[in-house]
Design an enzyme around this catalytic site. Structure first.
Site, PDB file in Angstrom:
ATOM      1  N   PHE A  48       0.832  -1.201   0.000  1.00 49.10           N
ATOM      2  CA  PHE A  48       0.000   0.000   0.000  1.00 49.10           C
ATOM      3  C   PHE A  48       0.872   1.259   0.000  1.00 49.10           C
ATOM      4  O   PHE A  48       0.522   2.280   0.569  1.00 49.10           O
ATOM      5  CB  PHE A  48      -0.938  -0.017   1.221  1.00 49.10           C
ATOM      6  CG  PHE A  48      -1.836  -1.227   1.235  1.00 49.10           C
ATOM      7  CD1 PHE A  48      -2.980  -1.282   0.448  1.00 49.10           C
ATOM      8  CD2 PHE A  48      -1.510  -2.336   2.002  1.00 49.10           C
ATOM      9  CE1 PHE A  48      -3.785  -2.414   0.435  1.00 49.10           C
ATOM     10  CE2 PHE A  48      -2.305  -3.478   1.999  1.00 49.10           C
ATOM     11  CZ  PHE A  48      -3.447  -3.512   1.213  1.00 49.10           C
TER      12      PHE A  48
ATOM     13  N   CYS B 223      -0.941   3.278 -10.668  1.00 47.22           N
ATOM     14  CA  CYS B 223      -1.761   2.327  -9.907  1.00 47.22           C
ATOM     15  C   CYS B 223      -3.253   2.581 -10.011  1.00 47.22           C
ATOM     16  O   CYS B 223      -3.992   1.729 -10.511  1.00 47.22           O
ATOM     17  CB  CYS B 223      -1.344   2.355  -8.444  1.00 47.22           C
ATOM     18  SG  CYS B 223       0.394   2.030  -8.239  1.00 47.22           S
TER      19      CYS B 223
ATOM     20  N   LYS C  21       2.178  13.301  -9.688  1.00 49.50           N
ATOM     21  CA  LYS C  21       2.049  14.037  -8.430  1.00 49.50           C
ATOM     22  C   LYS C  21       3.459  14.477  -8.037  1.00 49.50           C
ATOM     23  O   LYS C  21       4.423  14.151  -8.736  1.00 49.50           O
ATOM     24  CB  LYS C  21       1.420  13.165  -7.340  1.00 49.50           C
ATOM     25  CG  LYS C  21       2.232  11.939  -6.967  1.00 49.50           C
ATOM     26  CD  LYS C  21       1.582  11.210  -5.796  1.00 49.50           C
ATOM     27  CE  LYS C  21       2.424  10.052  -5.346  1.00 49.50           C
ATOM     28  NZ  LYS C  21       1.878   9.335  -4.218  1.00 49.50           N
TER      29      LYS C  21
HETATM   30  C1  UGA Z   1      -1.676   4.561  -4.695  1.00 47.75           C
HETATM   31  C2  UGA Z   1      -2.193   4.264  -3.290  1.00 47.75           C
HETATM   32  O1  UGA Z   1      -2.336   5.477  -2.564  1.00 47.75           O
HETATM   33  C3  UGA Z   1      -1.241   3.333  -2.534  1.00 47.75           C
HETATM   34  O2  UGA Z   1      -1.803   2.990  -1.277  1.00 47.75           O
HETATM   35  C4  UGA Z   1      -1.024   2.070  -3.359  1.00 47.75           C
HETATM   36  O3  UGA Z   1      -0.075   1.224  -2.758  1.00 47.75           O
HETATM   37  C5  UGA Z   1      -0.498   2.451  -4.737  1.00 47.75           C
HETATM   38  O4  UGA Z   1      -1.447   3.335  -5.377  1.00 47.75           O
HETATM   39  C6  UGA Z   1      -0.360   1.181  -5.533  1.00 47.75           C
HETATM   40  O5  UGA Z   1      -1.377   0.572  -5.840  1.00 47.75           O
HETATM   41  O6  UGA Z   1       0.754   0.714  -5.728  1.00 47.75           O
HETATM   42  P1  UGA Z   1       0.177   6.193  -5.704  1.00 47.75           P
HETATM   43  O7  UGA Z   1      -0.267   5.732  -7.043  1.00 47.75           O
HETATM   44  O8  UGA Z   1       1.627   6.276  -5.428  1.00 47.75           O
HETATM   45  O9  UGA Z   1      -0.449   5.273  -4.543  1.00 47.75           O
HETATM   46  O10 UGA Z   1      -0.394   7.645  -5.526  1.00 47.75           O
HETATM   47  P2  UGA Z   1      -1.465   8.365  -4.601  1.00 47.75           P
HETATM   48  O11 UGA Z   1      -0.776   9.108  -3.542  1.00 47.75           O
HETATM   49  O12 UGA Z   1      -2.541   7.436  -4.198  1.00 47.75           O
HETATM   50  O13 UGA Z   1      -2.045   9.406  -5.643  1.00 47.75           O
HETATM   51  C7  UGA Z   1      -2.769   8.968  -6.785  1.00 47.75           C
HETATM   52  C8  UGA Z   1      -3.272  10.140  -7.568  1.00 47.75           C
HETATM   53  O14 UGA Z   1      -4.285  10.834  -6.850  1.00 47.75           O
HETATM   54  C9  UGA Z   1      -2.208  11.174  -7.892  1.00 47.75           C
HETATM   55  O15 UGA Z   1      -2.414  11.644  -9.206  1.00 47.75           O
HETATM   56  C10 UGA Z   1      -2.446  12.262  -6.867  1.00 47.75           C
HETATM   57  O16 UGA Z   1      -2.015  13.530  -7.266  1.00 47.75           O
HETATM   58  C11 UGA Z   1      -3.952  12.206  -6.748  1.00 47.75           C
HETATM   59  N1  UGA Z   1      -4.445  12.724  -5.455  1.00 47.75           N
HETATM   60  C12 UGA Z   1      -4.150  12.089  -4.304  1.00 47.75           C
HETATM   61  C13 UGA Z   1      -5.241  13.871  -5.451  1.00 47.75           C
HETATM   62  O17 UGA Z   1      -5.520  14.463  -6.503  1.00 47.75           O
HETATM   63  N2  UGA Z   1      -5.713  14.312  -4.257  1.00 47.75           N
HETATM   64  C14 UGA Z   1      -5.436  13.693  -3.079  1.00 47.75           C
HETATM   65  O18 UGA Z   1      -5.913  14.166  -2.011  1.00 47.75           O
HETATM   66  C15 UGA Z   1      -4.633  12.554  -3.110  1.00 47.75           C
END
Ligand code: UGA
Length: 465
Positions: free
Chosen positions: A184, A295, A355
């Protein structure tokens, strides 16, 4: 051979005795486990270096010669905060090594973690080719005391399918346990997440294998961490369900931001107040240009594909996917509100990765917004603190520049697409002297509206008045 097997059995028996509860960290003198991690991508590197830091002895297998050479040299092939130091110091103290020899590397290991990628196929379902190849290659070599652990994100039913492959390739022998233990980790904070997990999920049907894998994680945990012990299918489902929920949560706050924009309410205040309710929680309530990365988009596609193949309608998640596409248009529409048509307009784009704190460009909403602007005739100069030039060139027609100030020179509008703190810390007064028009679209809500408006900018953000 027989004596090393029995000593291994002894070690694992004494470990079982150490495993008293599920959530309490272990204490007393502990023995490290011999681990092989297959795949030195983002998950593999973090897991390998993290397990080594716990005190286990880890060999990480990587088949790409370029990546391997970099890793052996103490360099990471991608950017991830704090990871390079973690890798380097564990290599130096000889708890972590890298190898290209898959079959040799599993020799004598107690647990073999597979972390290879499962990208989307054309139809949106997960491509398990790399995983299958590895399991087939190892099937005759694996010993019954060795545990195969699936850390890659794999569709529900994968462990069962791999057990059958193993059984067939081992002439009916099904003594090698398969554990499903999804990760995760978030890119950008993966090292922190590894050492501070919300939970650890271990799915399987061999109590002994579950104990060993549980021990591997718990050996390094200084705080109690809930360990969810379940079957393989449930572990696989937990991973997809979690990512689907996160996508939905972000999607919802993005919609709230639109509504807040239209009625003149500050979404950040709304989200803060909502998040204080522990049923909602404050994380993942930041509006942005849409969720992306390697992801969430891929896993949602697989999840929807699975539902479809079972004749189950996931209408909420279908809508979440659709809304995420519309979010890109929403950012573009904000640019148009400030500059009119974007044709022949100069846009300075800040951030291209999906991000902040990562160099990963996969399924990046920032790239998608930039490409939409270019397709409509805009000229985009982009600055990104971590993206690699050669990778950007494959995905975008934007001109990549070396400094944020170069990106904004003569710009008609600046668009902030990722939330790097260095964009917050820019000298926005200096920027004001370089641009042609004082326009900012802050698609990540990272600037303080009153401050930038005080410098004379027309400033639009996501759902802030
Ligand atoms: C995500 C999950 O958060 C992890 O728990 C999981 O392990 C991972 O996928 C995976 O499956 O390997 P990740 O893809 O690194 O992690 O990125 P996130 O932090 O979840 O962000 C995903 C997207 O949502 C990004 O584009 C980010 O900018 C966006 N986001 C996130 C928002 O627009 N607002 C938020 O409040 C949070």
């Amino acid at each position: 051979m027989a004596s090393s097997e029995s000593s291994r059995r002894d070690v694992s028996q004494s470990r079982s005795q150490q495993l008293a509860g599920e959530a309490i960290p272990l204490s007393g003198p502990l023995t490290g486990v011999k681990i092989c991690v297959i795949g030195a991508g983002f998950v593999g590197c973090v897991a390998a270096a993290g397990f080594a830091k716990f005190g286990h002895t880890v060999v990480c297998v990587e088949k790409s010669p370029d990546r391997l050479a970099q890793l052996k040299d103490g360099r990471l092939p991608f950017y991830e905060r704090d990871l390079e130091d973690l890798v380097r110091c564990n290599v130096e103290c000889k708890r972590l090594s890298f190898s290209s020899q898959l079959e040799d590397a599993i020799e004598g290991q107690e647990a073999v973690f597979i972390t290879v990628g499962t990208p989307s196929k054309q139809d949106g379902r997960a491509d398990l080719t790399a995983l299958e190849e590895i399991v087939v290659t190892l099937s005759e070599r694996l010993q019954p005391h060795q545990i195969l652990v699936l850390k890659s994100t794999v569709p529900v039913g994968t462990a069962r399918w791999l057990k059958e492959i193993l059984r067939q390739n081992r002439h009916g022998d099904n003594t090698v346990p398969i554990i499903s233990s999804p990760e995760f980790l978030r890119e950008g904070t993966a090292v922190y997440d590894f050492f501070h997990p919300h939970r650890i999920v271990i799915g399987g049907d061999s109590p002994k294998a579950i104990q060993v894998i549980s021990y591997i994680y718990r050996m390094g945990m200084t705080n109690p961490v809930p360990i969810i012990i379940t079957n393989n299918q449930t572990a696989e489902m937990i991973k997809y369900a979690s990512n689907a929920f996160l996508a939905a949560k972000i999607g919802l706050v993005n919609e709230l931001a639109k509504l807040c924009d239209s009625v003149g309410v500050n979404v950040m205040e709304v989200a803060r107040a909502m998040g204080l309710d522990s049923r909602i929680g404050h994380e993942f309530l930041n509006p942005g240009p849409g969720w992306g990365g390697s992801c969430l988009p891929k896993d949602l596609k697989e999840f929807l594909g699975l539902a479809d193949s079972r004749g189950v309608s996931l209408s909420i998640l279908q809508a979440v996917k659709q809304a995420n596409q519309e979010q890109l248009d929403y950012v573009v529409s904000k640019v148009k509100r400030l500059v009119g048509t974007v044709k022949n307009k100069h846009i300075g784009a800040f951030g291209l990765t999906f991000k902040a704190e990562t160099s990963d460009l996969r399924d990046s909403p920032a790239i998608a917004v930039v490409e939409r602007l270019i397709d409509e005739g805009a000229k985009v100069k982009a600055f990104d603190p971590a993206a690699k030039d050669e990778e950007v060139r494959l995905l975008s027609k934007a001109q990549l520049v070396r400094s944020p100030y170069d990106a904004v020179r003569d710009a008609d509008c600046i668009v902030i697409l990722t939330e790097w703190s260095e964009f917050q810390l820019l000298d926005w007064k200096k920027v004001a002297k370089l641009v042609r028009h004082l326009n900012i679209i802050d698609a990540r809500n990272i600037l303080t509206p009153e401050v930038v408006r005080g410098y004379g900018y027309n400033y639009l953000s996501m759902g802030q008045v």
